[in-house]
Design a protein around this motif. Structure first.
Motif, PDB file in Angstrom:
ATOM      1  N   PRO A   1       0.832  -1.213   0.000  1.00 49.35           N
ATOM      2  CA  PRO A   1       0.000   0.000   0.000  1.00 49.35           C
ATOM      3  C   PRO A   1       0.860   1.254   0.000  1.00 49.35           C
ATOM      4  CG  PRO A   1       0.027  -0.968   2.192  1.00 49.35           C
ATOM      5  CD  PRO A   1       0.744  -1.942   1.292  1.00 49.35           C
ATOM      6  N   THR A   2       0.340   2.301  -0.569  1.00 46.87           N
ATOM      7  CA  THR A   2       1.043   3.580  -0.583  1.00 46.87           C
ATOM      8  C   THR A   2       0.956   4.239   0.800  1.00 46.87           C
ATOM      9  OG1 THR A   2      -0.928   4.817  -1.248  1.00 46.87           O
ATOM     10  CG2 THR A   2       0.450   3.860  -3.013  1.00 46.87           C
ATOM     11  N   ALA A   3       1.743   5.290   0.994  1.00 49.32           N
ATOM     12  CA  ALA A   3       1.735   6.003   2.278  1.00 49.32           C
ATOM     13  C   ALA A   3       0.372   6.621   2.540  1.00 49.32           C
ATOM     14  CB  ALA A   3       2.817   7.076   2.279  1.00 49.32           C
ATOM     15  N   THR A   4      -0.292   7.090   1.483  1.00 54.71           N
ATOM     16  CA  THR A   4      -1.629   7.670   1.648  1.00 54.71           C
ATOM     17  C   THR A   4      -2.629   6.632   2.096  1.00 54.71           C
ATOM     18  OG1 THR A   4      -1.161   9.320  -0.072  1.00 54.71           O
ATOM     19  CG2 THR A   4      -3.460   8.936   0.488  1.00 54.71           C
ATOM     20  N   GLU A   5      -2.532   5.402   1.485  1.00 50.26           N
ATOM     21  CA  GLU A   5      -3.432   4.324   1.885  1.00 50.26           C
ATOM     22  C   GLU A   5      -3.172   3.885   3.335  1.00 50.26           C
ATOM     23  OE1 GLU A   5      -4.107   2.186  -2.485  1.00 50.26           O
ATOM     24  OE2 GLU A   5      -2.452   1.558  -1.157  1.00 50.26           O
ATOM     25  N   VAL A   6      -1.918   3.858   3.735  1.00 52.43           N
ATOM     26  CA  VAL A   6      -1.578   3.498   5.134  1.00 52.43           C
ATOM     27  C   VAL A   6      -2.116   4.553   6.090  1.00 52.43           C
ATOM     28  CG1 VAL A   6       0.308   3.181   6.761  1.00 52.43           C
ATOM     29  CG2 VAL A   6       0.453   2.160   4.470  1.00 52.43           C
ATOM     30  N   ALA A   7      -2.003   5.822   5.737  1.00 59.90           N
ATOM     31  CA  ALA A   7      -2.504   6.887   6.610  1.00 59.90           C
ATOM     32  C   ALA A   7      -4.005   6.740   6.833  1.00 59.90           C
ATOM     33  CB  ALA A   7      -2.192   8.251   5.996  1.00 59.90           C
ATOM     34  N   THR A   8      -4.732   6.369   5.776  1.00 58.22           N
ATOM     35  CA  THR A   8      -6.175   6.183   5.908  1.00 58.22           C
ATOM     36  C   THR A   8      -6.489   5.013   6.845  1.00 58.22           C
ATOM     37  OG1 THR A   8      -6.547   7.056   3.684  1.00 58.22           O
ATOM     38  CG2 THR A   8      -8.306   5.724   4.649  1.00 58.22           C
ATOM     39  N   MET A   9      -5.740   3.912   6.720  1.00 51.09           N
ATOM     40  CA  MET A   9      -5.947   2.760   7.599  1.00 51.09           C
ATOM     41  C   MET A   9      -5.665   3.127   9.067  1.00 51.09           C
ATOM     42  SD  MET A   9      -4.556  -0.588   5.484  1.00 51.09           S
ATOM     43  CE  MET A   9      -2.896   0.058   5.215  1.00 51.09           C
ATOM     44  N   LEU A  10      -4.602   3.877   9.310  1.00 46.39           N
ATOM     45  CA  LEU A  10      -4.239   4.244  10.689  1.00 46.39           C
ATOM     46  C   LEU A  10      -5.302   5.143  11.324  1.00 46.39           C
ATOM     47  CD1 LEU A  10      -0.397   4.940  10.387  1.00 46.39           C
ATOM     48  CD2 LEU A  10      -1.543   2.879  11.258  1.00 46.39           C
ATOM     49  N   LYS A  11      -5.807   6.121  10.564  1.00 45.45           N
ATOM     50  CA  LYS A  11      -6.823   7.027  11.106  1.00 45.45           C
ATOM     51  C   LYS A  11      -8.130   6.300  11.402  1.00 45.45           C
ATOM     52  CE  LYS A  11      -6.156  10.012   7.743  1.00 45.45           C
ATOM     53  NZ  LYS A  11      -6.299  11.227   6.872  1.00 45.45           N
ATOM     54  N   THR A  12      -8.514   5.381  10.521  1.00 49.43           N
ATOM     55  CA  THR A  12      -9.751   4.632  10.746  1.00 49.43           C
ATOM     56  C   THR A  12      -9.631   3.719  11.970  1.00 49.43           C
ATOM     57  OG1 THR A  12     -10.177   4.649   8.353  1.00 49.43           O
ATOM     58  CG2 THR A  12     -11.410   3.060   9.684  1.00 49.43           C
ATOM     59  N   SER A  13      -8.491   3.045  12.091  1.00 51.14           N
ATOM     60  CA  SER A  13      -8.275   2.153  13.239  1.00 51.14           C
ATOM     61  C   SER A  13      -8.195   2.938  14.547  1.00 51.14           C
ATOM     62  CB  SER A  13      -6.993   1.340  13.029  1.00 51.14           C
ATOM     63  OG  SER A  13      -6.705   0.564  14.167  1.00 51.14           O
ATOM     64  N   ALA A  14      -7.529   4.089  14.538  1.00 53.65           N
ATOM     65  CA  ALA A  14      -7.385   4.896  15.762  1.00 53.65           C
ATOM     66  C   ALA A  14      -8.738   5.397  16.260  1.00 53.65           C
ATOM     67  CB  ALA A  14      -6.453   6.067  15.498  1.00 53.65           C
ATOM     68  N   THR A  15      -9.609   5.792  15.339  1.00 58.69           N
ATOM     69  CA  THR A  15     -10.924   6.301  15.743  1.00 58.69           C
ATOM     70  C   THR A  15     -11.693   5.252  16.534  1.00 58.69           C
ATOM     71  OG1 THR A  15     -11.011   7.761  13.805  1.00 58.69           O
ATOM     72  CG2 THR A  15     -13.092   7.253  14.903  1.00 58.69           C
ATOM     73  N   GLU A  16     -11.702   4.015  16.052  1.00 52.00           N
ATOM     74  CA  GLU A  16     -12.440   2.948  16.741  1.00 52.00           C
ATOM     75  C   GLU A  16     -11.712   2.496  18.020  1.00 52.00           C
ATOM     76  OE1 GLU A  16     -15.217   0.099  17.733  1.00 52.00           O
ATOM     77  OE2 GLU A  16     -15.334   1.836  16.394  1.00 52.00           O
ATOM     78  N   THR A  17     -10.417   2.426  17.963  1.00 53.85           N
ATOM     79  CA  THR A  17      -9.655   1.987  19.144  1.00 53.85           C
ATOM     80  C   THR A  17      -9.824   2.949  20.310  1.00 53.85           C
ATOM     81  OG1 THR A  17      -8.009   0.903  17.727  1.00 53.85           O
ATOM     82  CG2 THR A  17      -7.363   1.396  19.992  1.00 53.85           C
ATOM     83  N   LEU A  18      -9.758   4.253  20.049  1.00 48.77           N
ATOM     84  CA  LEU A  18      -9.925   5.242  21.119  1.00 48.77           C
ATOM     85  C   LEU A  18     -11.340   5.204  21.689  1.00 48.77           C
ATOM     86  CD1 LEU A  18      -7.916   8.290  19.681  1.00 48.77           C
ATOM     87  CD2 LEU A  18      -7.206   6.631  21.412  1.00 48.77           C
ATOM     88  N   ARG A  19     -12.310   4.907  20.844  1.00 47.03           N
ATOM     89  CA  ARG A  19     -13.683   4.796  21.358  1.00 47.03           C
ATOM     90  C   ARG A  19     -13.785   3.623  22.338  1.00 47.03           C
ATOM     91  NH1 ARG A  19     -18.034   1.991  20.977  1.00 47.03           N
ATOM     92  NH2 ARG A  19     -17.022   0.480  19.575  1.00 47.03           N
ATOM     93  N   ARG A  20     -13.098   2.532  22.046  1.00 52.08           N
ATOM     94  CA  ARG A  20     -13.124   1.372  22.935  1.00 52.08           C
ATOM     95  C   ARG A  20     -12.415   1.637  24.259  1.00 52.08           C
ATOM     96  NH1 ARG A  20     -11.587  -3.457  18.559  1.00 52.08           N
ATOM     97  NH2 ARG A  20     -13.422  -3.181  17.189  1.00 52.08           N
ATOM     98  N   LEU A  21     -11.469   2.540  24.252  1.00 57.59           N
ATOM     99  CA  LEU A  21     -10.733   2.856  25.488  1.00 57.59           C
ATOM    100  C   LEU A  21     -11.485   3.837  26.394  1.00 57.59           C
ATOM    101  CD1 LEU A  21      -7.066   3.211  24.146  1.00 57.59           C
ATOM    102  CD2 LEU A  21      -8.093   1.278  25.395  1.00 57.59           C
ATOM    103  N   ARG A  22     -12.665   4.256  25.961  1.00 54.01           N
ATOM    104  CA  ARG A  22     -13.491   5.164  26.780  1.00 54.01           C
ATOM    105  C   ARG A  22     -14.775   4.440  27.154  1.00 54.01           C
ATOM    106  NH1 ARG A  22     -13.880  10.781  23.606  1.00 54.01           N
ATOM    107  NH2 ARG A  22     -14.463  11.538  25.683  1.00 54.01           N
ATOM    108  N   PRO A  23     -14.773   3.684  28.216  1.00 54.48           N
ATOM    109  CA  PRO A  23     -15.963   2.909  28.608  1.00 54.48           C
ATOM    110  C   PRO A  23     -17.161   3.810  28.846  1.00 54.48           C
ATOM    111  CG  PRO A  23     -14.051   2.305  29.933  1.00 54.48           C
ATOM    112  CD  PRO A  23     -13.659   3.500  29.147  1.00 54.48           C
ATOM    113  N   GLY A  24     -18.304   3.402  28.345  1.00 50.77           N
ATOM    114  CA  GLY A  24     -19.538   4.151  28.563  1.00 50.77           C
ATOM    115  C   GLY A  24     -19.678   5.380  27.707  1.00 50.77           C
ATOM    116  N   ARG A  25     -18.819   5.555  26.740  1.00 53.58           N
ATOM    117  CA  ARG A  25     -18.934   6.735  25.859  1.00 53.58           C
ATOM    118  C   ARG A  25     -19.030   6.321  24.398  1.00 53.58           C
ATOM    119  NH1 ARG A  25     -15.451  11.809  28.200  1.00 53.58           N
ATOM    120  NH2 ARG A  25     -15.994  11.546  30.370  1.00 53.58           N
TER     121      ARG A  25
END
Length: 326
Positions: A302-326
């Motif tokens: 994958p290109t750097a742009t494609e990797v950046a998109t994967m990282l941002k999408t994964s971070a959004t969901e991961t951070l939501r999981r680290l905030r219980p009840g939110r």
């Protein structure tokens, strides 16, 4: 011829004193039948250093007690009379300065009580850490987890045809993914390392793809003042490899994307970092991949742009999981 009585004797008359009139004797010798009054004794003068009671009788009888406060000669207590007390009676209130016979004012006792209570309260605050020189940590609802890999969103990478590589052994060092965590006084740390491989990749080509995730809860120091410079320093460093840094909107309070520039080598590789700060929580996701040019599947990287998109999408969901009840 007999002489009857002395009145006819001319020589028996008293003769005038040629030296003048002799005063009558004022200090006769005292006898039990003729006591001399004290006020007629010229030698019984009053003591000028002892206050006299103007109401006392001039000649008290021997049985009359001397009133309290009166003294004998030269200020000493009279024989048989106890000395008067020199201080206030036991239990009497002590006179306050500037006021006769008044005890301490009520407001002084009140102020003393407030000061004592404040001192005790301050001691408790110091003992329990109630006094603090810094602000309270703003963790924005994030909580510690001992297994960050379990909360890491894998969907964006799986959609790009990457899967977790199978473990090569039974030892913990060979486990994949690998997670760790620690709770300390000043911060809590969480890490997750995952090794990927592409679906249908040729075994003749060498490739290595890793995802490194870290999450930190800062409990004593606000990371905000240094967070941006920590990522912008990539494009300021003196190195042969250049980096591009750009802000990423919509993630936490601030986020930055660091991308390594293409160095023109024959290998197909990419190195991308995503950093997010939300309150006093910081999160970083790093993608590192390499594939040799001899492999027939090297062009599928994958290109750097494609990797950046994967990282941002994964971070959004991961951070939501680290905030219980939110």
């Amino acid at each position: 011829m007999s002489i009857s009585g002395d009145q006819n004797n001319p020589y028996a008359q008293p003769q005038p004193n040629p030296y003048g009139q002799v005063p009558a004797q004022q200090n006769p010798v005292p006898t039990p039948q003729n006591p001399v009054p004290a006020q007629q004794n010229p030698y019984a003068q009053q003591n000028p250093y002892v206050p006299q009671n103007p109401h006392a009788p001039e000649n008290p009888s021997p049985q009359q007690a001397i009133p309290p406060g009166q003294t004998g000669g030269y200020g000493y207590p009279a024989p048989g009379v106890p000395a008067p007390p020199t201080g206030p009676p036991t239990g009497a209130p002590v006179a306050a300065p500037g006021g006769a016979g008044r005890g301490p004012s009520g407001w002084l006792w009140a102020v003393g009580g407030v000061v004592a209570a404040s001192a005790i309260w301050a001691s408790l605050l110091f003992a329990t850490g109630g006094f603090s020189s810094g602000p309270s940590p703003d963790l924005a609802g994030y909580a510690y987890t001992s297994d960050l890999c379990a909360d890491t969103s894998m969907t964006p990478f799986e959609d790009a045809h990457y899967k977790t590589k199978a473990s090569t052994g039974t030892a913990s060092k060979d486990a994949n993914p690998q997670h760790s965590g620690a709770q300390l006084k000043s911060l809590d740390t969480m890490t997750c390392n995952i090794s990927f491989e592409q679906d249908g990749a040729s075994t003749s080509a060498y490739s290595s793809t890793w995802l490194y995730n870290t999450a930190t809860l800062h409990k004593q120091t606000d990371p905000a003042p240094e967070f941006a410079d920590g990522y912008r320093s990539y494009e300021k460093q003196d190195t042969s490899v250049g980096y591009k840094v750009e802000a990423v909107p919509g993630l936490g309070d601030e986020a930055y994307l660091v991308t390594r520039k293409d160095d023109g080598s024959t290998s197909s590789s990419s190195y991308v970092i995503l950093g997010v700060r939300d309150g006093w929580m910081t999160y970083q996701s790093t993608w590192s991949s390499y594939a040799s040019s001899s492999g027939s599947d090297s062009g599928k990287q994958p290109t750097a742009t494609e990797v950046a998109t994967m990282l941002k999408t994964s971070a959004t969901e991961t951070l939501r999981r680290l905030r219980p009840g939110r």
